[in-house]
Motif scaffolding. Structure first.
Motif, short mmCIF file in Angstrom:
data_model
loop_
_atom_site.label_atom_id
_atom_site.label_comp_id
_atom_site.label_asym_id
_atom_site.label_seq_id
_atom_site.Cartn_x
_atom_site.Cartn_y
_atom_site.Cartn_z
N ASP A 159 83.21 101.55 133.99
CA ASP A 159 83.56 102.94 134.26
C ASP A 159 83.09 103.39 135.64
N VAL A 160 82.17 102.61 136.22
CA VAL A 160 81.55 103.00 137.49
C VAL A 160 81.88 102.02 138.62
N VAL A 161 81.76 100.71 138.35
CA VAL A 161 81.98 99.70 139.38
C VAL A 161 82.84 98.57 138.84
N GLN A 162 83.38 97.77 139.77
CA GLN A 162 84.14 96.58 139.43
C GLN A 162 83.61 95.41 140.24
N VAL A 163 83.81 94.20 139.75
CA VAL A 163 83.40 93.01 140.48
C VAL A 163 84.06 93.00 141.86
N GLY A 164 83.26 92.78 142.89
CA GLY A 164 83.77 92.78 144.26
C GLY A 164 83.48 94.06 145.02
N ASP A 165 83.11 95.12 144.30
CA ASP A 165 82.81 96.40 144.96
C ASP A 165 81.57 96.26 145.85
N GLU A 166 81.61 96.92 146.99
CA GLU A 166 80.44 97.03 147.87
C GLU A 166 79.68 98.30 147.49
N VAL A 167 78.38 98.16 147.25
CA VAL A 167 77.59 99.29 146.79
C VAL A 167 76.29 99.39 147.57
N THR A 168 75.68 100.57 147.50
CA THR A 168 74.35 100.80 148.06
C THR A 168 73.39 101.02 146.91
N VAL A 169 72.27 100.32 146.93
CA VAL A 169 71.29 100.39 145.84
C VAL A 169 69.89 100.56 146.41
N VAL A 170 69.00 100.98 145.52
CA VAL A 170 67.59 101.11 145.87
C VAL A 170 66.78 100.14 145.01
N VAL A 171 65.84 99.44 145.63
CA VAL A 171 64.98 98.51 144.90
C VAL A 171 63.99 99.30 144.06
N THR A 172 63.96 99.04 142.75
CA THR A 172 63.02 99.73 141.86
C THR A 172 61.93 98.81 141.32
N GLU A 173 62.16 97.51 141.34
CA GLU A 173 61.13 96.57 140.89
C GLU A 173 61.40 95.18 141.45
N ILE A 174 60.33 94.50 141.88
CA ILE A 174 60.40 93.11 142.31
C ILE A 174 59.38 92.34 141.49
N ASP A 175 59.84 91.50 140.60
CA ASP A 175 58.97 90.73 139.71
C ASP A 175 58.95 89.29 140.22
N ARG A 176 57.91 88.94 140.96
CA ARG A 176 57.83 87.60 141.54
C ARG A 176 57.72 86.52 140.47
N GLU A 177 56.91 86.77 139.45
CA GLU A 177 56.66 85.75 138.44
C GLU A 177 57.91 85.40 137.66
N ARG A 178 58.66 86.41 137.24
CA ARG A 178 59.89 86.16 136.47
C ARG A 178 61.13 86.07 137.35
N ARG A 179 60.94 86.25 138.66
CA ARG A 179 62.03 86.18 139.63
C ARG A 179 63.14 87.17 139.26
N ARG A 180 62.76 88.41 139.01
CA ARG A 180 63.72 89.44 138.64
C ARG A 180 63.66 90.61 139.61
N LEU A 181 64.86 91.10 139.93
CA LEU A 181 64.99 92.21 140.85
C LEU A 181 65.73 93.33 140.15
N ALA A 182 65.09 94.52 140.08
CA ALA A 182 65.72 95.68 139.46
C ALA A 182 66.18 96.64 140.55
N LEU A 183 67.40 97.14 140.38
CA LEU A 183 68.02 98.00 141.39
C LEU A 183 68.54 99.28 140.75
N SER A 184 68.80 100.28 141.58
CA SER A 184 69.37 101.53 141.09
C SER A 184 70.41 102.06 142.06
N GLN A 185 71.61 102.26 141.56
CA GLN A 185 72.63 102.93 142.36
C GLN A 185 72.50 104.44 142.20
N ARG A 186 71.97 104.87 141.07
CA ARG A 186 71.77 106.30 140.82
C ARG A 186 70.84 106.92 141.88
#
Length: 199
Positions: A159-186
Protein backbone atom coordinates in the motif's frame (compact mmCIF):
# COMPACT_ATOMS: atom_id res chain seq x y z
CA UNK A 1 42.93 -20.67 19.83
CA UNK A 2 45.60 -20.38 17.17
CA UNK A 3 45.24 -20.04 13.44
CA UNK A 4 47.32 -22.05 10.98
CA UNK A 5 47.29 -21.29 7.28
CA UNK A 6 47.76 -24.18 4.87
CA UNK A 7 48.66 -23.32 1.30
CA UNK A 8 48.53 -25.70 -1.62
CA UNK A 9 48.17 -25.28 -5.37
CA UNK A 10 47.61 -21.53 -5.18
CA UNK A 11 44.76 -21.53 -2.63
CA UNK A 12 44.62 -21.30 1.13
CA UNK A 13 42.61 -22.62 4.06
CA UNK A 14 42.74 -20.96 7.49
CA UNK A 15 42.48 -23.63 10.18
CA UNK A 16 41.42 -22.80 13.75
CA UNK A 17 43.10 -25.10 16.26
CA UNK A 18 43.00 -25.47 20.03
CA UNK A 19 46.40 -24.89 21.70
CA UNK A 20 48.66 -27.86 21.13
CA UNK A 21 46.43 -29.47 18.52
CA UNK A 22 47.91 -30.76 15.30
CA UNK A 23 45.64 -31.32 12.32
CA UNK A 24 46.64 -32.47 8.88
CA UNK A 25 43.92 -30.50 7.09
CA UNK A 26 43.98 -30.27 3.33
CA UNK A 27 43.07 -27.06 1.54
CA UNK A 28 40.09 -26.98 -0.84
CA UNK A 29 40.80 -27.20 -4.53
CA UNK A 30 37.73 -26.68 -6.67
CA UNK A 31 33.95 -26.72 -6.58
CA UNK A 32 32.94 -30.26 -7.52
CA UNK A 33 29.14 -30.22 -7.19
CA UNK A 34 26.37 -27.70 -6.56
CA UNK A 35 23.20 -28.88 -4.84
CA UNK A 36 20.15 -26.95 -3.66
CA UNK A 37 21.30 -27.35 -0.05
CA UNK A 38 24.95 -26.39 -0.52
CA UNK A 39 28.22 -26.85 -2.38
CA UNK A 40 30.70 -29.73 -2.33
CA UNK A 41 34.37 -28.87 -2.72
CA UNK A 42 37.06 -31.33 -3.81
CA UNK A 43 40.05 -31.12 -1.50
CA UNK A 44 43.52 -31.43 -2.95
CA UNK A 45 44.59 -35.07 -2.76
CA UNK A 46 41.53 -35.81 -0.61
CA UNK A 47 39.65 -39.12 -0.52
CA UNK A 48 36.49 -39.74 -2.49
CA UNK A 49 33.16 -38.88 -0.84
CA UNK A 50 30.86 -41.94 -0.42
CA UNK A 51 27.94 -40.17 -2.15
CA UNK A 52 28.93 -36.79 -3.56
CA UNK A 53 32.21 -35.79 -5.19
CA UNK A 54 34.61 -34.02 -2.84
CA UNK A 55 34.90 -34.05 0.94
CA UNK A 56 34.47 -30.36 1.72
CA UNK A 57 31.00 -28.87 2.14
CA UNK A 58 29.65 -25.31 2.30
CA UNK A 59 26.06 -24.53 3.26
CA UNK A 60 24.26 -21.80 1.32
CA UNK A 61 24.61 -19.17 4.11
CA UNK A 62 28.38 -19.76 4.22
CA UNK A 63 28.84 -18.88 0.56
CA UNK A 64 28.37 -15.12 0.84
CA UNK A 65 27.69 -12.29 3.28
CA UNK A 66 25.07 -11.11 0.81
CA UNK A 67 21.62 -12.58 0.38
CA UNK A 68 21.64 -14.96 -2.59
CA UNK A 69 18.95 -16.98 -4.32
CA UNK A 70 21.10 -19.95 -5.32
CA UNK A 71 24.64 -21.26 -4.88
CA UNK A 72 25.26 -20.75 -8.60
CA UNK A 73 24.99 -17.00 -7.98
CA UNK A 74 28.37 -17.23 -6.24
CA UNK A 75 30.29 -20.25 -7.52
CA UNK A 76 30.39 -22.56 -10.51
CA UNK A 77 31.52 -26.17 -10.87
CA UNK A 78 35.27 -26.26 -11.44
CA UNK A 79 35.88 -22.86 -9.84
CA UNK A 80 38.87 -22.58 -7.50
CA UNK A 81 37.97 -21.20 -4.09
CA UNK A 82 39.64 -20.02 -0.89
CA UNK A 83 37.69 -21.03 2.21
CA UNK A 84 38.02 -21.02 5.97
CA UNK A 85 37.79 -24.28 7.87
CA UNK A 86 34.89 -24.42 10.38
CA UNK A 87 34.80 -27.99 11.68
CA UNK A 88 34.99 -31.64 10.75
CA UNK A 89 31.72 -33.48 10.19
CA UNK A 90 32.71 -36.98 11.29
CA UNK A 91 29.26 -38.40 10.50
CA UNK A 92 29.34 -37.37 6.83
CA UNK A 93 33.15 -37.48 6.55
CA UNK A 94 33.27 -33.86 5.39
CA UNK A 95 35.19 -30.73 6.25
CA UNK A 96 32.69 -27.95 6.86
CA UNK A 97 33.98 -24.82 5.15
CA UNK A 98 33.01 -21.17 4.78
CA UNK A 99 33.65 -18.94 1.80
CA UNK A 100 32.25 -15.82 3.42
CA UNK A 101 34.41 -16.20 6.56
CA UNK A 102 37.48 -15.77 4.37
CA UNK A 103 36.15 -12.38 3.19
CA UNK A 104 35.59 -9.07 5.01
CA UNK A 105 32.09 -8.64 6.44
CA UNK A 106 30.51 -5.69 4.59
CA UNK A 107 28.02 -5.14 7.41
CA UNK A 108 30.75 -4.37 9.95
CA UNK A 109 32.34 -1.91 7.54
CA UNK A 110 28.93 -0.29 7.03
CA UNK A 111 28.40 -0.07 10.81
CA UNK A 112 31.76 1.67 11.18
CA UNK A 113 30.68 4.43 8.78
CA UNK A 114 27.06 4.97 9.81
CA UNK A 115 25.10 5.82 12.94
CA UNK A 116 21.56 5.75 14.31
CA UNK A 117 19.63 8.81 13.14
CA UNK A 118 21.46 9.05 9.83
CA UNK A 119 19.37 9.54 6.71
CA UNK A 120 20.06 7.24 3.74
CA UNK A 121 18.83 6.70 0.21
CA UNK A 122 17.91 3.17 -0.81
CA UNK A 123 15.91 0.90 -3.08
CA UNK A 124 13.12 -1.48 -2.13
CA UNK A 125 14.30 -5.03 -2.84
CA UNK A 126 11.65 -7.23 -1.22
CA UNK A 127 8.21 -6.96 0.37
CA UNK A 128 7.18 -9.23 3.25
CA UNK A 129 3.97 -9.20 5.31
CA UNK A 130 5.66 -7.31 8.15
CA UNK A 131 7.56 -4.71 6.13
CA UNK A 132 9.98 -3.99 3.32
CA UNK A 133 13.68 -4.65 2.81
CA UNK A 134 15.69 -1.70 1.54
CA UNK A 135 19.16 -1.88 0.01
CA UNK A 136 21.10 1.12 1.29
CA UNK A 137 24.59 0.07 0.14
CA UNK A 138 26.23 -2.67 -1.88
CA UNK A 139 25.33 -5.91 -0.10
CA UNK A 140 23.61 -4.08 2.78
CA UNK A 141 19.86 -4.38 3.32
CA UNK A 142 17.76 -3.12 6.19
CA UNK A 143 14.18 -3.72 7.25
CA UNK A 144 11.53 -1.05 7.41
CA UNK A 145 8.82 -2.51 9.61
CA UNK A 146 5.24 -2.05 8.45
CA UNK A 147 4.57 0.52 11.17
CA UNK A 148 7.62 2.51 10.01
CA UNK A 149 6.64 2.72 6.34
CA UNK A 150 4.24 5.66 6.59
CA UNK A 151 3.03 8.32 9.00
CA UNK A 152 -0.43 6.76 8.97
CA UNK A 153 -1.05 3.02 9.53
CA UNK A 154 -0.90 0.79 6.44
CA UNK A 155 -2.48 -2.64 6.09
CA UNK A 156 0.25 -3.99 3.79
CA UNK A 157 3.68 -2.82 2.58
CA UNK A 158 2.39 -2.78 -1.01
CA UNK A 159 0.00 0.00 0.00
CA UNK A 160 3.03 2.25 0.48
CA UNK A 161 5.97 1.00 -1.64
CA UNK A 162 6.76 -1.40 -4.47
CA UNK A 163 9.90 -3.37 -5.32
CA UNK A 164 12.26 -1.07 -7.20
CA UNK A 165 11.07 2.15 -5.56
CA UNK A 166 13.73 4.63 -4.48
CA UNK A 167 13.13 5.75 -0.90
CA UNK A 168 14.66 7.85 1.86
CA UNK A 169 15.00 6.20 5.27
CA UNK A 170 16.43 6.92 8.69
CA UNK A 171 18.63 4.42 10.55
CA UNK A 172 16.95 3.43 13.82
CA UNK A 173 19.12 0.49 14.90
CA UNK A 174 22.42 -1.15 13.93
CA UNK A 175 22.87 -4.59 15.49
CA UNK A 176 26.44 -5.70 14.81
CA UNK A 177 26.12 -9.08 16.50
CA UNK A 178 23.02 -10.20 14.61
CA UNK A 179 23.96 -8.19 11.50
CA UNK A 180 20.57 -6.46 11.41
CA UNK A 181 19.74 -2.97 10.26
CA UNK A 182 16.45 -1.31 11.22
CA UNK A 183 15.18 1.61 9.16
CA UNK A 184 12.25 4.01 9.17
CA UNK A 185 10.62 5.77 6.26
CA UNK A 186 8.08 7.33 8.63
CA UNK A 187 10.80 9.36 10.36
CA UNK A 188 12.29 10.45 7.04
CA UNK A 189 8.88 11.65 5.84
CA UNK A 190 8.26 13.47 9.13
CA UNK A 191 11.63 15.23 9.00
CA UNK A 192 11.01 16.29 5.40
CA UNK A 193 7.63 17.76 6.34
CA UNK A 194 9.09 19.60 9.29
CA UNK A 195 7.15 17.85 12.04
CA UNK A 196 9.31 14.99 13.36
CA UNK A 197 7.50 12.07 14.97
CA UNK A 198 8.83 10.32 18.04
CA UNK A 199 10.74 7.07 17.30
Amino acid sequence: MTCRRVQRKGISLRVLQPPGAVRNVQSPSAVSAIERFGVFVALDDGPDHPVFPGVGFLTIPELSWRRIEAASDVVQVGQRVSCEFLQFDTWNLEARLSLRAAQPDPFQAFADRHAVGQKLQGQVTKLVPFGAFIQVADGIEGLVHLRELARTPAEAPSDVVQVGDEVTVVVTEIDRERRRLALSQRLALSQRQGSPDLP
